[in-house]
Write an enzyme that holds these catalytic residues in place. Structure first.
Site, mmCIF file in Angstrom:
data_model
loop_
_atom_site.group_PDB
_atom_site.id
_atom_site.type_symbol
_atom_site.label_atom_id
_atom_site.label_comp_id
_atom_site.label_asym_id
_atom_site.label_seq_id
_atom_site.Cartn_x
_atom_site.Cartn_y
_atom_site.Cartn_z
ATOM 1 N N GLU A 334 -13.970 25.375 37.318
ATOM 2 C CA GLU A 334 -13.936 24.302 36.443
ATOM 3 C C GLU A 334 -12.786 24.217 35.266
ATOM 4 O O GLU A 334 -11.689 24.058 35.454
ATOM 5 C CB GLU A 334 -15.087 23.719 36.099
ATOM 6 N N GLU A 596 -25.275 25.767 29.790
ATOM 7 C CA GLU A 596 -24.994 24.404 30.256
ATOM 8 C C GLU A 596 -26.215 23.601 30.295
ATOM 9 O O GLU A 596 -26.064 22.475 30.037
ATOM 10 C CB GLU A 596 -24.255 24.446 31.699
ATOM 11 N N HIS A 617 -21.321 27.510 28.003
ATOM 12 C CA HIS A 617 -20.844 26.143 28.040
ATOM 13 C C HIS A 617 -21.036 25.731 26.459
ATOM 14 O O HIS A 617 -22.508 25.873 25.971
ATOM 15 C CB HIS A 617 -21.765 25.130 28.905
HETATM 16 C C1 BGC Z 1 -18.529 19.930 33.350
HETATM 17 C C2 BGC Z 1 -19.259 19.033 31.806
HETATM 18 C C3 BGC Z 1 -18.519 17.812 32.004
HETATM 19 C C4 BGC Z 1 -19.042 17.082 32.941
HETATM 20 C C5 BGC Z 1 -18.845 15.454 32.997
HETATM 21 C C6 BGC Z 1 -19.293 18.926 34.233
HETATM 22 O O1 BGC Z 1 -18.992 19.349 35.436
HETATM 23 O O2 BGC Z 1 -18.911 20.911 33.349
HETATM 24 O O3 BGC Z 1 -19.191 19.892 30.732
HETATM 25 O O4 BGC Z 1 -18.438 17.062 30.631
HETATM 26 O O5 BGC Z 1 -19.002 17.640 34.285
HETATM 27 O O6 BGC Z 1 -19.857 14.712 33.511
#
Ligand code: BGC
Length: 713
Positions: A334, A596, A617
Site C-alpha cells: 500500500e 492501524e 499507521h
Molecule cells: C489505508 C488507510 C486509508 C484507507 C481508506 C486503507 O487501506 O491503509 O489508511 O485511509 O484504506 O479507507
C-alpha cells in the site's frame, strides 16, 4: 535530453556514465537531475546520499528536478555514474499491485553546470554520448526488496559500453524543494535466535528502512533477508499482513568482503531473518532508518510511562511514514498518500517536526490531482482506477481545507493559503452540489474508519466535514483579508449547522448514531454547545466502561472534546488506559509504533485479518496534538498570540515539553502535588504569548523574560 537504456541486451539495473576532464580552475559544479524512476548519483565514487529521488509525483503531469552541488567531489578527471531503478514510476505500486502505472521505460535527465574561475561556463548534459553499463543490482522494487550480485562484474572499461539512447519526454519539470529521504538513524539489533543457517534479529523498534551488514564467504554464496513487523507465537516472523509484498533482499557474494547497503527499496519492520547458504560470516549488522530528513523540534514527557510510550510511538509512526510523502503505512503493498490519514495527523506532525515544505509538496500533489468536478482524491499521487472511484469522500477530501489551515497555524505562510484556497472552494462546491438544503447527501463509504463499534454516524460525520470545510474556508479568506468571501462561507457554514441541528440533534442532546465521534466531532465543528450534549456524550462513554470506541476520524476530536465539556480527568484516564481498546493496550502487546487497528493483535483473538492489519499507521496517533495543545496547553490560533492554557490533571504529577513555533521555541513544564499546579513557561523573545488558566484560582504569578511562572489551584 532524456536518455534511456535500450533494453534487451542487459538485465541488471543500468548505470549511466559520463567522463569529463577539467582543464581550467573550477569554481562550482551543480547538477540538475531527474528520472522516470529513481536515481542514485555518484561523482568519482562519492555518492549523493538522498534516497528515492526525484520523489513520487503524478508522472503523467510533472516530475521533480533535483539540484545538487557537486563541487567538493570534483577532481581533474571525473566520472559521473547514475544508477536508475523502477521506483514508483514503473515498479509495482500499492493496492492495485501492478507495475508500469506511469510508463514502462526508465529514463534519465541530467545537466551538469560547470562555472570556472575565469568566468566561463560549461554544460554537460545527458545525450547519446553517455554510456550505459550494468550495476550489481539485479533487481530492486520499493515494495518487494533488492537483489544484489556482488559476484557480477561491472565493466571498468566504460568506453567499451553501449551508448545511451535518446528518450522522448516532454514532461514538465518542477523544482524539488523539500527535504530528501535520508538515513536518519542506525539501530543495533539483538539476536533472538541463531543457527549456522539462520539469524533472527530484533531491532526493538518498528521502522522503515533496511538492514545493512558486511559479509564474507565463498563466491556465489547466497544470503536472503526477510522482514516482518511482528512475530508469531512460536517466535518466527509473521509475514501475512504484508499481503503481496515479498519484503525480501537477496545477496550473492563476491568471495571477498561485501557490504550490503541497498539503494532503492525499503521495508517496514522490526524483525529480520537472515538465511545463508554456504560458509558465510556476517558482521556489523545494523538497521538503517530511512525517513524524510525533517527537524524534530517537538518534545513531550510526563510522569506516566504509557503516555510517554504513546508519544514515542507517534513519533516513530511519523518517521516511518514520511517517505517522499505522508503514507498510510510502510510495510504492506500500500504505502500510499491517503489524504484522510494525512489530514487527521497533520497537526500532530507539525507539532513534532518542521514539516513546512513537506506538506507544501503534498498539497501540490493534491492540487495536481483534483478532479474536474472538484473531487479531491482519497490518495495522491493519482493513479487509475483507484483514485477515481474513491475521490471526494468526506474525511479524505477535506485534506485540501484542513492541511493548509493547520499549516498556517504553525508556519504563518499566507502563500500556502493563496495556493490552496481556490481548490478548497472547488472541493466545497462539489460537496454543496451533493447536498439537499445544506444537508450532505454524499455517500460516505469510509465513515469513522476502523472504529471499535459500528455506529450509525456516517451521515453525521459527513455533515460535520461539510461544516468543517466551510468554516475553514471562511477562516482562510479572513486570513487573506477577504471579508466578503469570509462572510459568504461562514453563512454557508451556518446553514450547514442549521441542517445538522434539524436532522441529527434530538432535544435531549442526543446525536444520531450516539457515538463518541458524533459528539466529539460536532462539538469541535461548533454545531453544538458543550452543555447541550454533555450528558449523552458522557453516557456514550459510560456505556463502554469509559473506553474509547472511535476510529481514526473521531479519535482526533475525542480528548479535546472531553476537556471542552469539563471531563478533563476522563480524557487523561483514556490516554493512560491499558485495557482494550486503548493506545496503552497496544503498548502492552509490544507496540513501538501506532497501529492501524485497536485490535491489530489481542490476547483473546490473536492477529486481526491479515488483509488489513498494519502495525505502523500514524492515523490513530493524532492524540499527540492533544498532548501539546491540552496537556502542555500550547494553543495556536490564526489571529491571536499563542495561548498557554494547560488542562491540568491529577492523573499526572508532571508534564513538560517543547514546541518550535515560527517565532521561536516555547517550553512548558508543570508539576502537581495533587492540590496545586506549578507552571513554568519559557519562550524565545520573539514569540508573542498569552495565557488562560480556564477559571483556576491563581495563587501566584510572575513574569520572567518572555515567559512566566504561576501557581494554580
Ligand atoms: C489505508 C488507510 C486509508 C484507507 C481508506 C486503507 O487501506 O491503509 O489508511 O485511509 O484504506 O479507507
Amino acid at each position: 535530453m532524456w536518455i534511456f537504456r535500450d533494453v534487451g541486451n542487459t538485465k541488471r539495473l543500468p548505470i549511466f556514465y559520463k567522463r569529463f576532464t577539467l582543464d581550467k580552475k573550477i569554481k562550482k559544479c551543480v547538477i540538475n537531475v531527474s528520472a522516470l524512476g529513481i536515481f542514485n548519483v555518484k561523482l568519482n565514487g562519492k555518492e549523493i546520499e538522498d534516497y528515492f529521488m526525484p520523489g513520487w509525483t503524478n508522472y503523467h503531469k510533472y516530475v521533480h528536478l533535483c539540484t545538487y552541488d557537486l563541487t567538493k567531489f570534483l577532481q581533474k578527471d571525473n566520472l559521473i555514474e547514475i544508477t536508475l531503478a523502477d521506483g514508483w514510476y514503473s515498479g509495482r505500486l500499492g493496492y492495485t499491485r501492478q507495475p508500469n502505472v506511469y510508463g514502462e521505460v526508465n529514463a534519465l535527465f541530467a545537466e551538469l553546470n560547470l562555472s570556472y574561475k575565469d568566468g566561463t561556463k560549461q554544460k554537460i548534459v545527458t545525450d547519446e554520448s553517455w554510456r550505459v553499463g550494468e550495476s550489481q543490482i539485479v533487481s530492486s522494487s520499493i515494495l518487494d526488496g533488492e537483489t544484489v550480485d556482488f559476484s557480477a562484474s561491472c565493466s571498468r572499461n566504460i568506453e567499451s559500453l553501449p551508448c545511451a539512447k535518446q528518450f522522448d519526454c516532454s514532461l514538465p519539470f518542477e523544482k524539488y524543494n523539500y527535504e530528501p529521504v535520508r538515513k536518519i538513524e542506525e539501530l543495533t539489533p539483538t539476536v533472538l535466535y541463531q543457527t549456522d543457517e539462520v539469524i533472527r534479529l530484533d531491532f526493538k523498534q518498528n521502522f522503515a528502512g533496511f538492514v545493512t551488514f558486511m559479509a564474507k564467504g565463498e563466491k556465489g554464496a547466497e544470503i536472503t533477508l526477510r522482514h516482518a513487523e511482528v512475530l508469531n507465537e512460536d517466535g518466527t516472523l509473521y509475514y501475512d499482513n504484508l499481503r503481496s509484498v515479498q519484503a525480501t533482499d537477496k545477496i550473492i557474494l563476491s568471495g571477498g568482503r561485501d557490504k550490503f547497503d541497498p539503494k532503492f527499496t525499503f521495508h517496514g519492520f522490526r524483525y529480520a531473518e537472515i538465511t545463508v547458504k554456504g560458509n558465510v560470516k556476517i558482521t556489523d549488522i545494523k538497521g538503517a532508518v530511512l525517513s524524510q530528513k525533517l527537524q524534530y523540534f517537538g518534545k513531550f514527557e510526563c510522569s506516566d510511562s504509557i503516555v510517554n510510550q504513546i508519544y514515542k510511538n507517534v513519533r516513530w509512526g511519523q518517521i516511518g511514514n514520511f517517505l517522499s510523502l505522508p503514507t498510510d503505512c510502510p510495510q504492506r503493498d500500500e504505502r500510499l498518500g491517503w489524504t484522510g490519514d494525512a489530514q487527521v495527523f497533520c497537526n500532530s506532525a507539525m507539532f513534532n517536526a518542521d514539516c513546512k515544505r513537506f506538506f507544501e509538496n503534498y498539497l501540490k500533489l493534491i492540487r495536481t490531482d483534483i478532479l474536474p468536478d472538484g473531487k479531491i482524491p482519497s490518495l495522491v499521487p493519482f493513479f487509475v482506477p483507484l483514485c477515481v472511484t474513491t475521490a471526494g469522500v468526506p474525511g479524505w477530501a477535506d485534506a485540501i481545507c484542513v492541511i493548509p489551515y493547520v499549516h498556517y497555524l504553525h508556519y504563518r505562510d499566507v502563500n500556502v493559503i493563496k495556493d490552496n484556497l481556490p481548490y478548497a472552494v472547488k472541493h466545497l462546491e462539489y460537496y454543496l452540489s451533493r447536498c439537499e438544503g445544506y444537508l450532505m447527501k454524499l455517500e460516505n463509504p469510509f465513515g469513522d474508519w476502523l472504529s471499535v463499534e459500528k455506529a450509525e454516524d456516517k451521515e453525521v460525520i459527513s455533515q460535520c466535514f461539510l461544516g468543517l470545510s466551510a468554516s475553514l474556508i471562511s477562516k482562510m479568506f479572513l486570513i487573506l483579508g477577504d471579508a466578503e468571501n469570509a462572510r459568504k462561507y461562514s453563512d454557508i457554514y451556518e446553514e450547514t449547522k442549521k441542517a445538522f441541528r434539524l436532522h441529527y440533534l434530538k432535544e435531549n442532546g442526543e446525536i444520531q448514531g450516539d457515538s463518541q465521534t458524533a459528539y466529539a466531532f460536532s462539538l469541535s465543528v461548533g454545531y453544538v454547545e458543550a452543555e447541550e450534549i454533555k450528558a449523552p456524550f458522557v453516557a456514550s462513554l459510560a456505556r463502554t466502561g469509559w473506553k474509547l470506541t472511535t476510529g481514526f476520524i473521531g479519535v482526533k476530536y475525542l480528548l479535546p472534546a472531553l476537556c471542552e465539556i469539563g471531563e478533563t480527568e476522563l480524557a487523561y484516564r483514556i490516554i493512560k488506559e491499558t485495557e482494550y481498546p486503548s493506545w496503552g493496550y497496544t503498548i502492552k502487546q509490544g507496540a513501538t509504533t501506532i497501529w492501524e487497528r485497536w485490535n491489530g493483535y489481542t490476547q483473546e483473538n490473536g492477529f486481526e485479518t491479515p488483509s488489513m492489519n498494519s502495525f505502523n499507521h500514524y492515523s490513530l496517533g493524532s492524540c499527540a496534538e492533544w498532548l501539546y495543545s491540552h496537556v502542555l496547553g500550547i494553543k495556536l490560533s490564526e489571529d491571536k498570540p499563542i495561548c498557554i492554557s494547560p488542562s491540568f490533571s491529577k492523573e499526572l504529577s508532571f508534564a513538560r515539553g517543547e514546541y518550535m513555533s515560527k517565532d521561536g521555541k516555547i517550553r512548558v513544564e508543570w508539576k502537581s502535588d495533587g492540590e496545586t499546579y506549578r507552571l513554568k513557561v519559557k519562550a524565545d523573545k520573539q514569540v508573542a504569548l498569552d495565557y488562560d488558566f480556564i477559571g483556576r484560582e491563581v495563587m501566584s504569578f510572575k513574569k520572567k523574560g518572555n515567559g512566566f511562572s504561576a501557581v494554580l489551584k
